[in-house]
Design a protein around this motif. Structure first.
Motif, mmCIF file in Angstrom:
data_model
loop_
_atom_site.group_PDB
_atom_site.id
_atom_site.type_symbol
_atom_site.label_atom_id
_atom_site.label_comp_id
_atom_site.label_asym_id
_atom_site.label_seq_id
_atom_site.Cartn_x
_atom_site.Cartn_y
_atom_site.Cartn_z
ATOM 1 N N UNK A 7 0.856 -1.180 0.000
ATOM 2 C CA UNK A 7 0.000 0.000 0.000
ATOM 3 C C UNK A 7 0.895 1.234 0.000
ATOM 4 N N UNK A 8 0.585 2.153 -0.895
ATOM 5 C CA UNK A 8 1.321 3.410 -0.914
ATOM 6 C C UNK A 8 0.344 4.537 -0.668
ATOM 7 N N UNK A 9 0.679 5.422 0.213
ATOM 8 C CA UNK A 9 -0.196 6.527 0.552
ATOM 9 C C UNK A 9 0.342 7.810 -0.057
ATOM 10 N N UNK A 10 -0.522 8.809 -0.243
ATOM 11 C CA UNK A 10 -0.072 10.067 -0.857
ATOM 12 C C UNK A 10 1.133 10.641 -0.117
ATOM 13 N N UNK A 11 2.045 11.221 -0.887
ATOM 14 C CA UNK A 11 3.308 11.673 -0.315
ATOM 15 C C UNK A 11 3.104 12.742 0.746
ATOM 16 N N UNK A 12 2.058 13.554 0.607
ATOM 17 C CA UNK A 12 1.863 14.616 1.591
ATOM 18 C C UNK A 12 1.529 14.022 2.960
ATOM 19 N N UNK A 42 -7.914 21.752 5.839
ATOM 20 C CA UNK A 42 -6.852 20.755 5.783
ATOM 21 C C UNK A 42 -6.904 20.019 4.445
ATOM 22 N N UNK A 43 -5.797 20.059 3.690
ATOM 23 C CA UNK A 43 -5.745 19.394 2.394
ATOM 24 C C UNK A 43 -5.826 17.885 2.560
ATOM 25 N N UNK A 44 -6.630 17.231 1.746
ATOM 26 C CA UNK A 44 -6.696 15.778 1.740
ATOM 27 C C UNK A 44 -7.637 15.181 2.777
ATOM 28 N N UNK A 45 -8.421 16.018 3.495
ATOM 29 C CA UNK A 45 -9.299 15.452 4.508
ATOM 30 C C UNK A 45 -10.478 14.715 3.876
ATOM 31 N N UNK A 46 -10.850 15.071 2.651
ATOM 32 C CA UNK A 46 -12.033 14.475 2.037
ATOM 33 C C UNK A 46 -11.652 13.214 1.286
ATOM 34 N N UNK A 47 -11.874 12.073 1.900
ATOM 35 C CA UNK A 47 -11.606 10.817 1.236
ATOM 36 C C UNK A 47 -10.177 10.336 1.413
ATOM 37 N N UNK A 48 -9.953 9.112 0.993
ATOM 38 C CA UNK A 48 -8.657 8.465 1.128
ATOM 39 C C UNK A 48 -8.270 7.886 -0.226
ATOM 40 N N UNK A 49 -7.008 8.047 -0.622
ATOM 41 C CA UNK A 49 -6.475 7.424 -1.829
ATOM 42 C C UNK A 49 -5.479 6.344 -1.429
ATOM 43 N N UNK A 89 -7.037 3.235 -5.587
ATOM 44 C CA UNK A 89 -8.384 3.220 -5.026
ATOM 45 C C UNK A 89 -8.664 4.567 -4.374
ATOM 46 N N UNK A 90 -9.798 5.168 -4.710
ATOM 47 C CA UNK A 90 -10.251 6.351 -3.971
ATOM 48 C C UNK A 90 -11.502 5.958 -3.205
ATOM 49 N N UNK A 91 -11.499 6.265 -1.919
ATOM 50 C CA UNK A 91 -12.592 5.875 -1.026
ATOM 51 C C UNK A 91 -13.187 7.128 -0.426
ATOM 52 N N UNK A 92 -14.490 7.322 -0.603
ATOM 53 C CA UNK A 92 -15.173 8.508 -0.100
ATOM 54 C C UNK A 92 -16.518 8.133 0.503
ATOM 55 N N UNK A 93 -16.905 8.866 1.527
ATOM 56 C CA UNK A 93 -18.280 8.818 2.034
ATOM 57 C C UNK A 93 -18.939 10.114 1.608
ATOM 58 N N UNK A 94 -19.945 10.016 0.770
ATOM 59 C CA UNK A 94 -20.511 11.185 0.105
ATOM 60 C C UNK A 94 -21.340 12.048 1.048
ATOM 61 N N UNK A 143 -24.025 9.786 2.929
ATOM 62 C CA UNK A 143 -23.737 8.497 3.557
ATOM 63 C C UNK A 143 -23.430 7.380 2.596
ATOM 64 N N UNK A 144 -23.513 7.614 1.286
ATOM 65 C CA UNK A 144 -23.123 6.587 0.314
ATOM 66 C C UNK A 144 -21.609 6.379 0.386
ATOM 67 N N UNK A 145 -21.188 5.110 0.424
ATOM 68 C CA UNK A 145 -19.769 4.779 0.402
ATOM 69 C C UNK A 145 -19.370 4.500 -1.037
ATOM 70 N N UNK A 146 -18.406 5.241 -1.555
ATOM 71 C CA UNK A 146 -18.036 5.178 -2.964
ATOM 72 C C UNK A 146 -16.566 4.776 -3.081
ATOM 73 N N UNK A 147 -16.309 3.664 -3.751
ATOM 74 C CA UNK A 147 -14.948 3.185 -3.986
ATOM 75 C C UNK A 147 -14.726 3.134 -5.493
#
Length: 338
Positions: A7-12, A42-49, A89-94, A143-147
């Motif tokens: 797993x690699x996470x964003x460099x920031x 805060x940059x990057x708080x919305x969702x996870x890559x 993978x981008x994971x978001x809760x809408x 509340x929709x989970x979007x991958x």
């Protein structure tokens, strides 16, 4: 069963973690809680890559009833047994009405920026379909989970070919067998499929406790898993020893070489960029006729062209077989124990 996953996470984010590791205790003492307004900035708080590299192998997967059904020697990798990589993978809760990445929305974004030629019918269709309220994607409910599965690196942003071939895969299975007191039978053997994975979306819809009634009378939950995927098989082979497939075909002693599954011919190619397309929805349901509760698989659709240039019966080629506009639609299944 073995897994090799990176797993690699964003460099920031990685950089932030590294910096925090080396902070002195006095510096840590200056940390203060962020209020809502600060958090919003805060940059990057919305969702996870998640950038993913993986290789999967399973020696045997078996379902046992009175007899057993086994999938033997399964392997999922990149082409030629390399690591399956370049996955993102981008994971978001809408939030309510939020527009998130979906399908070919990246193509729409590039077309809007003038990087792709909109005289291409597929590109024009993507731009029209995925342009929503000044953003690119699909609108979701709270509340929709979007991958969304796409690529980490799509290559040249002006190249459709780079985009469509960004993620390659290989699926191999030694055999699929059924066993009982009288012995065992191969259903399929020596399966090897190579191709490319297009945009793939998994959405868990937040329907709460609501229900709806399908056209056949089955009642299903409003909270459901929705699958939408595009893919292409560029080269495949298998031995079809003895099996039913979707109750349409029952072959024995059939060998297929050079198998291709795509969507480049016929009347339903628009919007698919030459790739096969499959969708399905899964939820809890109750059968209208049986009254049984179980897993409802509904609104299933599959669209593709299928080429089998070498079609063997009994080890001898009888020529080639092609399907154009092969479509499975209006399909509903209720799965429950008995």
């Amino acid at each position: 069963m073995s897994f090799h996953t990176v797993f690699r996470y964003p460099s920031r984010l990685a950089g932030a973690c590294l910096s925090a590791t080396f902070l002195s205790l006095p510096a840590l003492a200056d940390f203060r809680p962020l209020d809502d307004a600060s958090m919003a900035a805060v940059t990057g708080q919305a969702g996870v890559s998640i950038e993913l590299e993986t290789k999967l192998s399973i020696d045997r997967l078996t379902w046992t009833d009175e007899g057993s059904l086994s999938v033997n020697g399964l392997r999922l990798s990149g082409h030629n047994d390399t690591v399956l990589d370049n996955l993102k993978l981008t994971v978001d809760i809408a939030g309510e009405g939020e527009v998130l990445e979906h399908g070919f929305s990246e193509i729409a974004r590039r077309a809007n920026a003038g990087l792709l030629d909109t005289s291409n019918p597929d590109v024009a269709d993507a731009l029209a379909k995925y342009s929503v309220a000044g953003s690119f994607g699909k609108q979701f409910n709270s509340g929709d989970l979007v991958i969304h599965l796409g690529a980490t690196d799509y290559g040249d942003p002006t190249s459709l070919d780079d985009y469509l071939k960004a993620v390659d895969f290989e699926l191999a299975i030694d055999s699929i067998t059924t066993s009982g007191t009288d012995g065992s039978t191969n259903l399929f053997s020596d399966i090897n499929l190579q191709g490319y994975i297009g945009p793939t979306d998994l959405v868990i819809r937040n329907g709460g406790s609501s229900t709806r009634t399908l056209a056949n009378g089955n009642i299903v939950s409003g909270s459901e898993l929705q699958l939408d995927t595009h893919f292409e098989v560029t080269d495949g082979s298998l031995n079809w020893d003895a099996a039913d497939v979707i109750l349409l075909f029952n072959f024995a002693a059939v060998g297929i070489e050079g198998l291709q599954i795509h969507n480049r011919r016929g009347n339903d190619t628009l919007g698919h960029f030459g790739m096969a397309h499959a969708t399905a929805k899964l939820s809890r349901g109750t059968g209208a006729t049986s009254g049984k509760e179980g897993l409802s698989i509904h609104e299933v659709e599959f669209r593709a062209d299928i080429d089998m240039p070498v079609f063997k019966v009994g080890g001898t080629s009888i020529g080639s077989v092609q399907f154009t506009d092969f479509v499975i639609s209006d399909t509903t299944m209720m799965v429950y124990g008995h």
